[in-house]
Write a protein that holds these residues in place. Sequence first.
Motif, PDB file in Angstrom:
ATOM      1  N   VAL B  60      -9.287   0.424   1.020  1.00 17.02           N
ATOM      2  CA  VAL B  60      -7.921  -0.027   0.773  1.00 17.02           C
ATOM      3  C   VAL B  60      -7.579   0.058  -0.709  1.00 17.02           C
ATOM      4  CG1 VAL B  60      -6.349  -1.953   0.948  1.00 17.02           C
ATOM      5  CG2 VAL B  60      -7.920  -1.475   2.802  1.00 17.02           C
ATOM      6  N   TYR B  61      -8.422  -0.562  -1.550  1.00 18.22           N
ATOM      7  CA  TYR B  61      -8.040  -0.644  -2.957  1.00 18.22           C
ATOM      8  C   TYR B  61      -8.394   0.625  -3.717  1.00 18.22           C
ATOM      9  CZ  TYR B  61      -6.844  -5.410  -2.178  1.00 18.22           C
ATOM     10  OH  TYR B  61      -6.246  -6.531  -1.715  1.00 18.22           O
ATOM     11  N   ALA B  62      -9.709   0.960  -3.731  1.00 19.09           N
ATOM     12  CA  ALA B  62     -10.105   2.147  -4.490  1.00 19.09           C
ATOM     13  C   ALA B  62      -9.506   3.399  -3.875  1.00 19.09           C
ATOM     14  CB  ALA B  62     -11.626   2.235  -4.534  1.00 19.09           C
ATOM     15  N   GLY B  63      -9.224   3.366  -2.574  1.00 23.91           N
ATOM     16  CA  GLY B  63      -8.644   4.534  -1.933  1.00 23.91           C
ATOM     17  C   GLY B  63      -7.133   4.502  -1.940  1.00 23.91           C
ATOM     18  N   ALA B  64      -6.564   3.755  -1.001  1.00 21.28           N
ATOM     19  CA  ALA B  64      -5.123   3.848  -0.752  1.00 21.28           C
ATOM     20  C   ALA B  64      -4.301   3.391  -1.947  1.00 21.28           C
ATOM     21  CB  ALA B  64      -4.778   3.021   0.471  1.00 21.28           C
ATOM     22  N   ILE B  65      -4.617   2.206  -2.464  1.00 16.55           N
ATOM     23  CA  ILE B  65      -3.749   1.647  -3.504  1.00 16.55           C
ATOM     24  C   ILE B  65      -3.830   2.480  -4.769  1.00 16.55           C
ATOM     25  CG2 ILE B  65      -3.304  -0.426  -4.841  1.00 16.55           C
ATOM     26  CD1 ILE B  65      -3.335  -1.832  -2.413  1.00 16.55           C
ATOM     27  N   MET B  66      -5.027   3.014  -5.055  1.00 13.24           N
ATOM     28  CA  MET B  66      -5.138   3.832  -6.259  1.00 13.24           C
ATOM     29  C   MET B  66      -4.307   5.103  -6.131  1.00 13.24           C
ATOM     30  SD  MET B  66      -6.644   1.995  -8.081  1.00 13.24           S
ATOM     31  CE  MET B  66      -6.436   3.092  -9.412  1.00 13.24           C
TER      32      MET B  66
END
Lengths: 506, 170
Positions: B60-66
């Motif tokens: 979620v964070y390192a992938g999508a949000i970044m």
Amino acid sequence: MIAALVATLPDMPMPVLVLAAGILVLLLAIACRGSRPSGAAGGTDDRTDGGTVAGAIISAATIALAFIGLWSPASPPSGGMARLFAADAWFAYGTGLILLSSGGILAMSWRRMAGERADEAHLLLLLGTLGAVVAAGSANAVAFFVGLETLSLSLLGLIAYRPRVPDAAEAAMKYLVLSGTSSAILLFGLALAYAETGDLRFTAPPAANPAEPALAVAATILVLTGLFFKLSAAPFHLWLADVLDGAPTPVSAFVAVVSKIALFVALARYFAMTDLTGTSLPAQDLAVVAVLSMVGGNLLAFGQTNLKRLLAGSSIAHVGYLLVALLSAGPFGAGSAAFYLAAYAAATLGAFAALGAGPDRPDLAAWRGMFHRRPALALALSVMLLSLAGIPPAVGFFAKAYIVAAGVSAHRMLLLAALIVSSIIGLCYYLNVARIMMAPAPDTAPAMAARSGGTTVLLAALALATLLIGLFPGPLVQRTTALFLPAVPATETAARARGPFENMRW
Amino acid sequence: MILNAPFLLFALVAVWATFMVVTRAVAIHALLYLVVALLALACIFDVLGAPFAAILEVIVYAGAIMVLFVFVVMMLNLGRPDRLRENTWITPRTWVGPGILAALLLAALADALAMAPPDGGPVVVIDTRQVGLALYGPYVLMVELASFLLLAGLVSAFRIGRHIRGEDAP
């Protein structure tokens, strides 16, 4: 999942269920209307206006039903479930105030929100009310956080409701950044509390090892800091004046009334099991913030020429008064806090309603001579300001006297001294507004807002309520005191559904 | 108990990377460090016995949000004739710092994975099944209320974004 959901639905307090259902109905209504092909430009306006009115009716019905739902019998909590909500008398009282205030704000903006169509405003208003009710009634840190964020995110959309107004965008941005920061601090505190106690109950964590309370105290202080940000208690208050100034007037009222009621109810619940009479670190923290809010808020409002900013300062100061009531644990403490919350909500809502009905710009100069031009409006605003200042015929006087009585009985002399000094500062600027309204009217009349039936009715009702409760405070006092009387735990269920204040030391 | 060597390393990497995030002047450089900080957090979750949370953190964070962040940074620079300046942003030198930190993480992770888990240790592994049972058991109402939270965010973003595009009434 559906089965689990249906099985746990009775755990949810009735107002939450009603509000959630109402939001879905409103969403459906907006979607149905939006899918219709739009006609000619002239024809659409009427039709869309009709749709907005339908949305307002759905919203009003939802709020009214949720209010009625408060009297539904509380179902016993199902066993083995994590207890998410505390549907006790304190919750019912706070939710009642929240719903009444939301209804009032809906009356101010039922057709137009700051000159814009109010479709999304109704949706965001209901969502924000849902968030406020959830936050006020949560007994679990997860529930509280979800409710708080729902409230904050809906407020964001409402604050930025006016398109292409730089002030609105600036206010929304400030609110977003500070709300995010304070949520992070709050979450940090909740995480530390979880690390200390291993459960997610929304209450000040007792130290697992009383000899080393550092972690528990740190958790409490961090949660408090997050709550102070949202309550805009000094020294975490800097955002409030800008946000209230940049937002449309009904939204300013929502920020100043609904969100503060919800957070204060939650704050009181957080400390329900804690003894705040001593010199523990959280109690000292609360006392310092109370003094800073009372003095700082009133000094901020002193000399303001913008009425919204003046009300922002007054709102900060009133949070300080409420904290004094919270700190005065004693026979009067909790009751006076509840009473003051009602008085504050009525007067602040009324003041914002008067601003909404008054000149387009909230400058104090535009109100010069209002007693000669629009006597009823000027009178209504004066009643609200008298109540906020605490002058006898209005309810604010009795509310403040109640807090002073609570403080005296709890020996909070330093806090009371600050309260009295700041009240005197407050008198100056509240009465200054009345003085300016009584001055001779200037030749050029400022542009007034369009007259709205909803605002007029709301203003009249609030002015009447402020005066009547001020003259006959008995029934409300009985009601607020009864909130905190220990109920006789007749059955095991009743014992489990006890209110938060019963474990308070009297 | 949990204050073992990998945990300390992950924590130091997370703190250092976060410090670098807030001190970088160029957004892209800060983002590189932010990815490392999020990966370090994921490693901490894993060491604490929450592999599911660790994977979510990465996805979620390192992938999508970044990706979202990078998108925004790119869109904000749209139409400016400063390709040259953009080229200077991502020189090999900017990769050195995050690269070293990421390599540290990888080494520590490999080390942690290679070690046999201590029997009956204090770390209780919380697997996907337990997370699911909690979410759809006692916290099912929270899942429902979280959908209203998302709805509030959606409506707010819709309201604000509609006018950024310059449309008036629909």
